[in-house]
Write a protein that holds these residues in place. Structure first.
Motif, short mmCIF file in Angstrom:
data_model
loop_
_atom_site.label_atom_id
_atom_site.label_comp_id
_atom_site.label_asym_id
_atom_site.label_seq_id
_atom_site.Cartn_x
_atom_site.Cartn_y
_atom_site.Cartn_z
N ASP A 1 -3.39 -2.98 4.22
CA ASP A 1 -2.48 -2.81 3.09
C ASP A 1 -2.57 -4.04 2.17
N HIS A 2 -1.84 -4.02 1.06
CA HIS A 2 -1.76 -5.08 0.05
C HIS A 2 -2.49 -6.41 0.34
N HIS B 1 9.02 -0.88 -3.52
CA HIS B 1 8.98 -1.24 -2.10
C HIS B 1 10.37 -1.52 -1.53
N HIS C 1 3.14 4.21 -3.07
CA HIS C 1 3.74 3.16 -2.23
C HIS C 1 5.26 3.29 -2.29
N ASN D 1 2.72 5.80 1.56
CA ASN D 1 2.94 4.63 2.41
C ASN D 1 4.39 4.55 2.90
#
Ligand SMILES: [Zn+2]
Length: 284
Positions: free
Chosen positions: A82-83, A179, A207, A229
């Motif tokens: 991820d990221h 997020h 996301h 996600n």
């Protein structure tokens, strides 16, 4: 079945109109239970890991564990980092065995995001590693501006240019998602999803799915988004499952009982997400 490339899986999901749950993990239990949920639902899954947690568990531990469990699974399972906020972090994921990495230059100016993403795509191609990128900035659900200010959203025109210039395999877009926990109910910009889906040919990624209402998640699937996600909600499910397990054992101090007792709740949480993202009833 077993280990599958992220892009191959997402292209299949796009063609067959289901969304793939991309579940963030942090240890053996979170990986194994997410895969077990996918097996029970007979639907593929993506296991992913946030590189900022590498002080808790090294990247290669989680990638090799996830790939080993994936190879033994009865459904296709993909493994993804991820990221990655820099070229170096993305490269460390490739070095440590991730078959797919996200490079996130979304906080940078457009040209810098293009340059960093293109550089990662070029290097990743040498290792046959897939690359997810992000355009528009998916911020924090705790920040109202990140949710409602369309200036942060992905521009359709820029998305076309970005995909063409970078060669990224999939694209995370900002369409009212953020997020972590949302301070206000999000409202996904369906028109923008529709327009981006029509304008680019790579799979699209959402996301910040923890806290997006179910009907909006299903609408995003039906509009052609492919990767969803989920981190915050799974870790909350882990907490609740351990809490319930400790309660169920009457605080008897049995650590193994606590561990084993948490499994059902965590598996059931992921099964629920998989079902939610599969409104058209696809099975392997
Ligand atoms: Zn994210």
């Amino acid at each position: 079945m077993s280990l599958i490339k992220v892009n191959e899986l997402l292209q299949h999901a796009t063609a067959h109109h289901y969304g793939v749950a991309a579940i963030n993990t942090v240890n053996y239990e979170t990986v194994a239970y997410a895969i077990e949920a996918a097996e029970l639902e007979k639907v593929p899954i993506i296991i992913q890991f946030y590189p900022g947690l590498d002080k808790y568990i090294p990247l290669n531990h989680i990638s090799y564990m996830a790939k080993d469990l994936a190879r033994k699974a009865s459904v296709p399972v993909a493994v993804h980092l991820d990221h990655s906020a820099s070229y170096e972090i993305a490269m460390s994921g490739i070095r440590d065995g991730f078959p797919s990495v996200m490079v996130d230059g979304s906080a940078k100016p457009f040209e810098e995001n293009v340059a960093m993403t293109a550089a990662v795509v070029k290097a990743a191609a040498v290792f046959d590693v897939d690359v997810e990128a992000e355009l528009g900035h998916v911020g924090s659900g705790a920040n109202l501006d990140d949710i409602v200010n369309a200036d942060h959203y992905t521009s359709v025109e820029q998305a076309v240019e970005f995909v063409e210039r970078t060669g990224c395999g999939s694209l995370a877009i900002a369409v009212g998602n953020a997020h972590g926990d949302y301070i206000q109910k999000p409202n996904l910009d369906y028109d923008r999803i529709r327009a981006i889906r029509a304008a680019v040919d790579v799979p699209l990624v959402l996301h910040g799915c923890s806290g997006i209402p179910d009907e909006q998640m299903q609408m995003a699937v039906n509009l052609g988004m492919s990767k969803f996600n989920v981190a915050t909600e799974y870790f909350a499910a882990m907490y609740r499952s351990f809490d319930a397990s400790i309660e169920a054992t009457g605080h008897n101090g049995n650590g193994l009982g606590m561990l084993f007792g948490a499994k059902e709740g965590m598996v059931n949480f992921v099964r629920g997400k998989i079902r939610l993202l599969n409104p058209n009833g696809y099975t392997v």
